[in-house]
Design an enzyme around this catalytic site. Structure first.
Site, short mmCIF file in Angstrom:
data_model
loop_
_atom_site.label_atom_id
_atom_site.label_comp_id
_atom_site.label_asym_id
_atom_site.label_seq_id
_atom_site.Cartn_x
_atom_site.Cartn_y
_atom_site.Cartn_z
N HIS A 54 -7.56 3.06 14.01
CA HIS A 54 -6.37 2.67 14.65
C HIS A 54 -6.29 1.55 15.42
O HIS A 54 -7.52 0.86 15.84
CB HIS A 54 -5.96 3.95 15.84
CG HIS A 54 -5.44 5.28 14.92
ND1 HIS A 54 -4.88 6.32 15.42
CD2 HIS A 54 -5.66 5.71 13.61
CE1 HIS A 54 -4.82 7.27 14.55
NE2 HIS A 54 -5.08 7.07 13.41
N GLU A 56 -5.26 1.03 18.58
CA GLU A 56 -5.97 0.82 20.16
C GLU A 56 -7.27 0.53 19.91
O GLU A 56 -8.01 -0.37 20.72
CB GLU A 56 -5.33 1.89 20.82
CG GLU A 56 -3.69 2.12 20.80
CD GLU A 56 -3.05 3.05 19.77
OE1 GLU A 56 -2.41 3.70 20.03
OE2 GLU A 56 -3.97 2.83 18.73
N CYS A 88 -6.74 8.43 20.33
CA CYS A 88 -6.62 7.23 20.88
C CYS A 88 -6.39 7.13 22.42
O CYS A 88 -6.91 6.54 23.41
CB CYS A 88 -5.41 6.21 20.35
SG CYS A 88 -5.54 5.92 18.62
N TRP A 174 16.76 -8.95 -19.48
CA TRP A 174 16.80 -8.88 -18.27
C TRP A 174 18.02 -9.37 -17.51
O TRP A 174 18.72 -10.31 -17.81
CB TRP A 174 15.53 -9.73 -17.47
CG TRP A 174 14.10 -9.12 -18.03
CD1 TRP A 174 13.46 -9.74 -18.92
CD2 TRP A 174 13.52 -7.93 -17.68
NE1 TRP A 174 12.25 -8.83 -19.12
CE2 TRP A 174 12.45 -7.84 -18.34
CE3 TRP A 174 13.84 -7.13 -16.39
CZ2 TRP A 174 11.26 -6.94 -17.83
CZ3 TRP A 174 12.80 -6.27 -16.39
CH2 TRP A 174 11.64 -5.91 -16.99
N ARG A 188 8.32 -1.68 -4.43
CA ARG A 188 7.50 -0.49 -5.27
C ARG A 188 6.39 -0.34 -4.37
O ARG A 188 5.87 0.91 -4.16
CB ARG A 188 7.46 -0.70 -6.66
CG ARG A 188 8.57 -0.54 -7.77
CD ARG A 188 8.23 -0.64 -8.95
NE ARG A 188 9.47 -0.54 -9.92
CZ ARG A 188 9.38 -0.97 -11.13
NH1 ARG A 188 8.22 -1.31 -11.68
NH2 ARG A 188 10.22 -0.95 -11.76
N THR A 200 17.62 7.06 -17.84
CA THR A 200 16.56 5.68 -17.69
C THR A 200 15.52 5.59 -18.56
O THR A 200 15.20 4.83 -19.34
CB THR A 200 16.65 5.42 -16.32
OG1 THR A 200 17.72 5.06 -15.65
CG2 THR A 200 15.69 4.07 -16.13
N ARG A 211 3.12 -4.49 -10.81
CA ARG A 211 2.37 -5.39 -11.85
C ARG A 211 2.47 -6.84 -11.48
O ARG A 211 1.45 -7.25 -11.42
CB ARG A 211 2.85 -5.30 -13.08
CG ARG A 211 2.88 -3.74 -13.92
CD ARG A 211 3.33 -3.88 -15.09
NE ARG A 211 4.66 -4.24 -15.35
CZ ARG A 211 5.86 -3.30 -15.19
NH1 ARG A 211 5.74 -2.29 -14.58
NH2 ARG A 211 7.02 -3.71 -15.40
N GLU A 295 15.48 3.89 -8.17
CA GLU A 295 15.92 2.72 -8.93
C GLU A 295 16.98 3.02 -10.09
O GLU A 295 17.30 1.94 -10.75
CB GLU A 295 14.61 2.23 -9.71
CG GLU A 295 13.48 1.68 -8.63
CD GLU A 295 12.51 0.47 -9.56
OE1 GLU A 295 13.20 -0.18 -10.31
OE2 GLU A 295 11.69 0.59 -9.18
N SER A 303 24.92 10.24 -7.72
CA SER A 303 24.70 11.53 -7.02
C SER A 303 24.07 11.26 -5.51
O SER A 303 24.27 12.01 -4.65
CB SER A 303 23.70 12.12 -7.91
OG SER A 303 22.21 11.51 -7.97
#
Length: 364
Positions: A54, A56, A88, A174, A188, A200, A211, A295, A303
């Site tokens: 952590h 601290e 901590c 694209w 992502r 999709t 990537r 995405e 929705s």
């Protein structure tokens, strides 16, 4: 410079440190810390990755014995429970720190207020609320998850100027340019999971992996009420895990086939034949998904918006016009302007030849 101005300056430095952990600390928050004495920074630390040390203790270790009698600036209330690392608060008390400046309390019920009480009980002065708004924005997804039990939802859209994500025959690669695509991959890498609908998957066979930038791979999620995901779909292969969300109406043989292909199958009750959004978010939240990036496609976007389940929108706009094609959001059907979903404080950024518009949705 006044004392309060110096305090704000040091906390801002701590926030900058915390941001270095972006995309690597979930399901834990990003945290930064400074040890300061007489206006001189003696130690710095930040939470760099899940399971790591952590912020601290890092700062305290760097300061060493010089930290006795010093002040500690930390962006989030120190933990007071035993997790993968010791509390901590114990390290702070043992270090000889005399004052702790906190940006915000930790909304996690295991900590919330208890870390502050532990420090004060040990005779350490604790001040809270320094740059709290900035700290909350930095850990917006964490705060949302800890207070609601559900993931923070980022809806990503990539469309033409006239709101199309594909031509009439489904051609979509694209719409936007290389700079925009690289930014999507960065998003992502900072999400715990990326979600698309079965339409999709069937139309584009996406990988949904990171990537174009360095970063961790998010879990890939498909909303597929009838378990139609092809067993050779790219979303089921690769380095990232995959979850297919189906309803009770999905055929058992299809579910078994998906499991055999290595996918986790999440069966949800779907009264109208579709995967219900709110129960899905709760299930994903329980599994440790803090940030969920939605995405596509256009019906899935609608929705989530219809259920007021989107917490932030990132819309990539290519300055081109198709005139016809698949809309970025289909079926929302808001006929009254007073019910339109506005963006609060929208930010516009140019990415190559495209534009990125981000903001928080305001539901009418």
């Amino acid at each position: 410079m006044t004392k309060s101005e110096k305090d704000a300056l040091f906390m801002r430095q701590a926030l900058d440190l915390a941001e270095q952990g972006i995309g690597r600390t979930s399901p834990n928050p990003m945290v930064g810390s400074l040890v300061v004495r007489d206006g001189i920074v003696l130690g710095r630390g930040y939470y760099g990755e899940y399971g790591g040390q952590h912020a601290e203790p890092q700062a305290l270790r760097e300061a060493g014995d010089r930290g006795r009698g010093a002040e500690l600036y930390v962006t989030l209330e120190p933990c007071c429970h035993q997790g993968s690392t010791p509390p901590c608060t114990d390290a702070i008390i043992a270090s000889g720190i005399v004052r702790v400046h906190l940006a915000m309390a930790d909304p996690d019920r295991r900590v919330s207020g208890k870390g502050i009480e532990r420090l004060r009980a040990a005779g350490i002065a604790v001040e809270t609320g320094l740059l709290e708004a900035e700290a909350r924005e930095l850990n917006a997804a964490y705060v949302h998850h800890r207070t609601t039990g559900q993931p923070f939802v980022l809806l990503k859209l990539a469309q033409t100027l006239d709101g199309r994500i594909a031509t009439r025959n489904g051609q979509s690669q694209w719409i936007t340019g290389e700079a925009a695509r690289k930014r999507v991959h960065l998003m992502r890498s900072r999400a715990d999971a990326v979600l698309v609908g079965i339409d999709t998957v069937l139309a584009d066979d996406p990988r949904l992996t990171v990537r174009h930038v360095d970063g961790r791979q998010p879990r890939r999620i498909v909303l597929d009420s009838r378990a139609r995901t092809p067993l050779d779909a790219r979303i089921l292969n690769g380095d990232a895990p995959a979850t297919v969300c189906v309803t009770e109406a999905a055929p058992a043989d299809r579910i078994n086939g998906l499991k055999g292909a290595g996918a986790e199958v999440l069966v949800m009750e779907g009264g109208d034949g579709s995967v219900p959004v709110d129960p899905l978010k709760s299930a994903l939240g329980r599994s440790g998904i803090v940030t969920l990036m939605v995405e596509g496609g256009s019906r899935v976007a609608a929705s989530f918006l219809r259920e007021k389940a989107v917490d932030r929108i990132a819309c990539f706009v290519a300055p081109r016009i198709l005139g016809a094609g698949i809309p970025s959001i289909a079926g929302l059907q808001l006929d009254d302007l007073s019910k339109a979903i506005d963006l609060n404080d929208p930010q516009v950024e140019r990415l190559g030849g495209d534009f990125l518009i981000t903001g928080t949705p305001l539901y009418g």
